[in-house]
Design a protein around this motif. Structure first.
Motif, PDB file in Angstrom:
ATOM      1  N   MET A  78       0.893  -1.320   0.065  1.00 30.60           N
ATOM      2  CA  MET A  78       0.074  -0.084   0.008  1.00 30.60           C
ATOM      3  C   MET A  78       0.715   1.059  -0.005  1.00 30.60           C
ATOM      4  SD  MET A  78      -3.171  -0.749   2.666  1.00 30.60           S
ATOM      5  CE  MET A  78      -3.812   0.491   1.887  1.00 30.60           C
ATOM      6  N   THR A  79       0.367   2.233  -0.804  1.00 34.41           N
ATOM      7  CA  THR A  79       1.247   3.509  -0.939  1.00 34.41           C
ATOM      8  C   THR A  79       0.798   4.340   0.253  1.00 34.41           C
ATOM      9  OG1 THR A  79      -0.398   4.403  -2.533  1.00 34.41           O
ATOM     10  CG2 THR A  79       1.698   3.189  -3.315  1.00 34.41           C
ATOM     11  N   GLN A  80       1.408   5.443   0.468  1.00 32.98           N
ATOM     12  CA  GLN A  80       1.050   6.361   1.524  1.00 32.98           C
ATOM     13  C   GLN A  80      -0.423   6.997   1.222  1.00 32.98           C
ATOM     14  OE1 GLN A  80       2.171   7.373   4.564  1.00 32.98           O
ATOM     15  NE2 GLN A  80       3.711   5.575   4.300  1.00 32.98           N
ATOM     16  N   GLU A  81      -0.536   7.286  -0.149  1.00 31.95           N
ATOM     17  CA  GLU A  81      -1.895   7.867  -0.809  1.00 31.95           C
ATOM     18  C   GLU A  81      -2.982   6.780  -0.142  1.00 31.95           C
ATOM     19  OE1 GLU A  81      -3.871   9.803  -4.844  1.00 31.95           O
ATOM     20  OE2 GLU A  81      -1.838   8.619  -4.705  1.00 31.95           O
ATOM     21  N   ALA A  82      -2.786   5.605  -0.507  1.00 33.29           N
ATOM     22  CA  ALA A  82      -3.866   4.561  -0.248  1.00 33.29           C
ATOM     23  C   ALA A  82      -4.074   4.623   1.308  1.00 33.29           C
ATOM     24  CB  ALA A  82      -3.384   2.996  -0.793  1.00 33.29           C
ATOM     25  N   LEU A  83      -3.198   4.578   1.991  1.00 36.72           N
ATOM     26  CA  LEU A  83      -3.302   4.594   3.370  1.00 36.72           C
ATOM     27  C   LEU A  83      -4.014   5.550   3.886  1.00 36.72           C
ATOM     28  CD1 LEU A  83       0.390   3.523   4.466  1.00 36.72           C
ATOM     29  CD2 LEU A  83      -1.972   2.028   4.691  1.00 36.72           C
ATOM     30  N   HIS A  84      -3.813   6.886   3.410  1.00 36.49           N
ATOM     31  CA  HIS A  84      -4.671   8.171   3.829  1.00 36.49           C
ATOM     32  C   HIS A  84      -6.022   8.084   3.251  1.00 36.49           C
ATOM     33  CE1 HIS A  84      -0.453   9.638   4.985  1.00 36.49           C
ATOM     34  NE2 HIS A  84      -1.241  10.466   5.644  1.00 36.49           N
ATOM     35  N   LEU A  85      -6.153   7.494   2.170  1.00 35.42           N
ATOM     36  CA  LEU A  85      -7.667   7.470   1.786  1.00 35.42           C
ATOM     37  C   LEU A  85      -8.502   6.375   2.247  1.00 35.42           C
ATOM     38  CD1 LEU A  85      -7.073   7.422  -2.323  1.00 35.42           C
ATOM     39  CD2 LEU A  85      -7.765   9.549  -1.064  1.00 35.42           C
ATOM     40  N   ALA A  86      -7.741   5.255   2.938  1.00 40.28           N
ATOM     41  CA  ALA A  86      -8.454   4.505   3.690  1.00 40.28           C
ATOM     42  C   ALA A  86      -8.905   4.934   5.200  1.00 40.28           C
ATOM     43  CB  ALA A  86      -7.655   3.195   3.722  1.00 40.28           C
ATOM     44  N   LEU A  87      -8.262   6.149   5.483  1.00 35.28           N
ATOM     45  CA  LEU A  87      -8.735   6.434   6.914  1.00 35.28           C
ATOM     46  C   LEU A  87     -10.339   7.025   6.875  1.00 35.28           C
ATOM     47  CD1 LEU A  87      -5.738   8.531   7.802  1.00 35.28           C
ATOM     48  CD2 LEU A  87      -6.440   6.532   9.004  1.00 35.28           C
ATOM     49  N   ALA A  88     -10.526   7.609   5.647  1.00 33.92           N
ATOM     50  CA  ALA A  88     -12.030   7.985   5.549  1.00 33.92           C
ATOM     51  C   ALA A  88     -13.138   7.092   5.695  1.00 33.92           C
ATOM     52  CB  ALA A  88     -11.983   9.018   4.287  1.00 33.92           C
ATOM     53  N   ARG A  89     -12.838   5.816   5.381  1.00 36.25           N
ATOM     54  CA  ARG A  89     -13.847   4.874   5.459  1.00 36.25           C
ATOM     55  C   ARG A  89     -13.657   3.835   6.484  1.00 36.25           C
ATOM     56  NH1 ARG A  89     -11.685   1.436   0.196  1.00 36.25           N
ATOM     57  NH2 ARG A  89      -9.804   0.332   1.432  1.00 36.25           N
ATOM     58  N   ARG A  90     -12.740   4.089   7.341  1.00 36.21           N
ATOM     59  CA  ARG A  90     -12.833   3.484   8.555  1.00 36.21           C
ATOM     60  C   ARG A  90     -13.865   3.732   9.730  1.00 36.21           C
ATOM     61  NH1 ARG A  90      -7.612   0.827  11.012  1.00 36.21           N
ATOM     62  NH2 ARG A  90      -8.645   1.547  12.746  1.00 36.21           N
ATOM     63  N   PRO A  91     -14.761   2.634  10.203  1.00 36.92           N
ATOM     64  CA  PRO A  91     -15.684   3.378  10.938  1.00 36.92           C
ATOM     65  C   PRO A  91     -15.249   3.734  12.324  1.00 36.92           C
ATOM     66  CG  PRO A  91     -15.539   0.853  10.917  1.00 36.92           C
ATOM     67  CD  PRO A  91     -14.528   1.519   9.995  1.00 36.92           C
ATOM     68  N   ASP A  92     -14.097   3.484  12.924  1.00 34.99           N
ATOM     69  CA  ASP A  92     -13.785   4.112  14.150  1.00 34.99           C
ATOM     70  C   ASP A  92     -13.373   5.609  13.981  1.00 34.99           C
ATOM     71  OD1 ASP A  92     -11.462   3.545  12.909  1.00 34.99           O
ATOM     72  OD2 ASP A  92     -10.421   2.659  14.431  1.00 34.99           O
ATOM     73  N   ILE A  93     -12.726   5.914  12.757  1.00 29.93           N
ATOM     74  CA  ILE A  93     -12.501   7.344  12.371  1.00 29.93           C
ATOM     75  C   ILE A  93     -13.905   8.205  12.267  1.00 29.93           C
ATOM     76  CG2 ILE A  93     -11.373   8.754  10.985  1.00 29.93           C
ATOM     77  CD1 ILE A  93      -9.565   7.052  12.574  1.00 29.93           C
ATOM     78  N   VAL A  94     -14.751   7.334  11.344  1.00 28.06           N
ATOM     79  CA  VAL A  94     -15.926   8.522  11.154  1.00 28.06           C
ATOM     80  C   VAL A  94     -16.679   8.536  12.555  1.00 28.06           C
ATOM     81  CG1 VAL A  94     -18.054   8.158   9.851  1.00 28.06           C
ATOM     82  CG2 VAL A  94     -15.917   7.212   8.907  1.00 28.06           C
ATOM     83  N   ALA A  95     -16.720   7.446  13.302  1.00 26.39           N
ATOM     84  CA  ALA A  95     -17.551   7.577  14.632  1.00 26.39           C
ATOM     85  C   ALA A  95     -16.805   8.854  15.616  1.00 26.39           C
ATOM     86  CB  ALA A  95     -17.373   6.182  15.217  1.00 26.39           C
ATOM     87  N   GLN A  96     -15.401   8.625  15.585  1.00 22.03           N
ATOM     88  CA  GLN A  96     -14.608   9.617  16.208  1.00 22.03           C
ATOM     89  C   GLN A  96     -15.023  10.908  15.914  1.00 22.03           C
ATOM     90  OE1 GLN A  96     -13.338   9.072  19.280  1.00 22.03           O
ATOM     91  NE2 GLN A  96     -13.055  11.544  19.308  1.00 22.03           N
ATOM     92  N   TYR A  97     -14.945  11.009  14.534  1.00 21.38           N
ATOM     93  CA  TYR A  97     -15.480  12.707  13.819  1.00 21.38           C
ATOM     94  C   TYR A  97     -16.674  12.905  14.326  1.00 21.38           C
ATOM     95  CZ  TYR A  97     -16.222  16.022  10.104  1.00 21.38           C
ATOM     96  OH  TYR A  97     -16.195  17.263   9.601  1.00 21.38           O
ATOM     97  N   ALA A  98     -17.711  12.088  14.248  1.00 13.98           N
ATOM     98  CA  ALA A  98     -18.807  12.287  14.756  1.00 13.98           C
ATOM     99  C   ALA A  98     -18.964  12.950  16.061  1.00 13.98           C
ATOM    100  CB  ALA A  98     -19.797  11.246  14.635  1.00 13.98           C
ATOM    101  N   ALA A  99     -18.095  12.056  17.131  1.00 12.01           N
ATOM    102  CA  ALA A  99     -18.148  12.654  18.565  1.00 12.01           C
ATOM    103  C   ALA A  99     -17.612  13.918  18.549  1.00 12.01           C
ATOM    104  CB  ALA A  99     -17.358  11.261  19.291  1.00 12.01           C
ATOM    105  N   LEU A 100     -16.613  14.202  17.675  1.00  7.45           N
ATOM    106  CA  LEU A 100     -16.006  15.549  17.794  1.00  7.45           C
ATOM    107  C   LEU A 100     -16.908  16.690  17.392  1.00  7.45           C
ATOM    108  CD1 LEU A 100     -13.715  17.717  17.886  1.00  7.45           C
ATOM    109  CD2 LEU A 100     -13.249  17.108  15.633  1.00  7.45           C
TER     110      LEU A 100
END
Length: 514
Positions: free
Chosen positions: A310-332
């Motif tokens: 995986m490239t760095q670009e692919a790693l950062h793009l995958a962050l937006a679809r991780r459910p824990d990231i999305v849930a923490q963003y909603a908590a913010l």
């Protein structure tokens, strides 16, 4: 000085103190807890038994402390709603489907999502007027002594009773966005709960997938151990044939028999590990340990020698679809909404109030005829409320909300960094597992050749029994290494899909050759 009230209070306090009963506690840190309080139906059998055990015998020797606990009447477990045919082997997709219906993990996440949705409804209710109905009824008697006795009347006695039904309406019209901010926060928390519900299914898919490969690998280890036992038996047969031909020794037979016994022990150990792995799979699925479940083996498809990292670009793009990231963003966002609500608390609030009352009252004075009266009243009021001083309560709440919002932002950044490391580690693990599978496959091929050569050399008298036994052992180790590397590759591929948020549905396999 009147001491009667003081004595009464003291006696009452003493009575209440004497009636207080504390529950039993352990007598010492090394002594068991014993419940000596009998129930309504009599003493607990276990309490009597424990008390008898802890009694000091005549010999003076202290008994061994017994730290048992009472049994409680547990409710009967609900039967499984899934019908399982023990004669029909199920693949990974079918196992995941059963787990999603039986696992308590998804039910807990579902209940949390429903409760979070109710939180939005609670805030929505504050936008609507509140209407309440009350009924007041009462009776009153008043006596007025007269200084002079006129006409035989020494006092005036007035009696009155009545009933007042009341309707009251209150409506908060304007609060400078405080309720809107609270609703936004509740909506964000509901979004987070829904995201985490889907995340629970992703986690369950990952867990069942991992336990499935662990169990099927354990079953294949039993098969490989049985094959190794057959290889060691071939060596023993060759040793016995040489001995009967007069060219072998009893030492060769003893060494070969020892190797056969060790191979049998390997089979027994592998069978035990298979049972443990099956229990782990059933537990992850939410099934009983004795569930009649037949598991189909995975497809024996070839694995790719490697996959693209995986490239760095692919790693950062995958962050937006991780459910824990999305849930923490909603908590913010929910914490930021709380800050807005705390700021709105400094602004005035506009209220609307309305009331309607109907009163029926009856009045009687001495022996005069009773008088009945009825009246009704209604009104509408508009008010403004602005707290001027609260001892710093609103200011402290605002500061607390800002701190929580800042902490939520820090948690989001930390979670992003951890997620990047987790995805990178999962990608590295997959690369390493595939490389190990390639090496183990080559090792298995060479070990098979070495065993066949060592057995042929021993049978022809050119080799030794020690070399033949060692070649059989090395062949088993190579086969096990290839099996473990294959299983690790499949699990690593599933973990990478889970870490990147791509495990959105169940699949039979997550790694296959192109």
């Amino acid at each position: 000085m009147n001491i009667q009230p003081t004595l009464t209070a003291a006696l009452l306090a003493a009575l209440l103190t004497g009636c207080t009963s504390l529950p039993p506690v352990p007598a010492a840190p090394d002594q068991p807890w014993i419940d000596t309080t009998p129930p309504v139906s009599g003493h607990h059998p276990w309490a009597v038994q424990t008390a008898a055990i802890t009694a000091i015998p005549q010999s003076g020797k202290l008994p061994e402390p017994v730290f048992e606990v009472p049994s409680v009447p547990l409710p009967a477990q609900a039967p499984s709603q899934v019908r399982i045919d023990p004669q029909q082997p199920l693949g990974l997709v079918e196992l995941i489907d059963i787990a999603q219906r039986e696992s308590p993990l998804t039910r807990r996440a579902w209940n949390a999502a429903r409760q979070a949705a109710l939180g939005v409804g609670l805030v929505d209710a504050t936008f609507l007027p509140m209407l309440s109905a009350s009924v007041l009824t009462g009776w009153q008697e008043t006596r007025y002594p007269l200084p002079d006795n006129h006409l035989g009347i020494d006092q005036l006695q007035a009696r009155s009773h009545g009933t007042v039904p009341l309707l009251a309406l209150s409506w908060l019209l304007f609060d400078f966005g405080q309720r809107s901010a609270l609703r936004e926060g509740a909506a964000q928390l509901s979004l987070a709960a829904n995201v985490l519900f889907n995340a629970s299914h992703q986690q369950l898919i990952r867990d069942v997938t991992e336990q499935y490969y662990q169990y099927t690998t354990a079953r294949q280890r039993v098969r490989l151990s049985a094959q190794s036992l057959a290889l060691q038996q071939q060596v023993l047969d060759a040793a016995q044939a040489r001995f009967h031909a007069g060219i072998g020794t009893t030492v060769d037979i003893a060494l070969a028999s020892q190797a056969v016994a060790q191979a049998r022990l390997q089979v027994v150990n592998s069978q035990g590990l298979e049972k443990i792995a099956r229990l782990a799979l059933l537990g992850t699925m939410g099934l009983a340990p004795d569930a009649p479940l037949a598991v189909a083996p995975p497809n024996n498809h070839p694995l790719p020698p490697d996959v693209q990292a995986m490239t760095q670009e692919a790693l950062h793009l995958a962050l937006a679809r991780r459910p824990d990231i999305v849930a923490q963003y909603a908590a913010l966002k929910a914490e930021e909404a709380k800050v807005q609500a705390a700021e709105a608390a400094f602004m005035p609030k506009v209220y609307l109030g309305a009331v309607y009352a109907h009163q029926k009252q009856h009045f009687q004075l001495n022996s005069l005829p009773e008088l009945g009266m009825q009246s009704s009243s209604s009104g509408v009021m508009l008010g403004v409320s602005l707290p001027l001083f609260d001892g710093g309560l609103r200011r402290n709440r605002l500061q607390s909300a800002k701190i929580s919002a800042r902490q939520a932002q820090d948690n989001l950044q930390t979670l992003q960094q951890d997620a990047l490391r987790e995805m990178a580690a999962a990608d590295t693990t997959l690369q390493s597992a595939l490389a190990s599978h390639v090496a183990a496959s080559e090792l298995t091929h060479t070990a098979q050749t070495a065993y066949e050569a060592a057995l042929a050399a021993y049978q022809s008298g050119l080799g030794t029994i020690t070399v033949a036994n060692e070649a059989a052992n090395q062949l088993l180790l190579a086969r096990l290494a290839r099996l473990d590397a294959r299983s690790a590759s499949q699990i690593a591929a599933a973990n990478l899909a889970f870490a990147t948020g791509a495990m959105v549905r169940s699949q039979q396999q997550w790694l296959a050759s192109d």
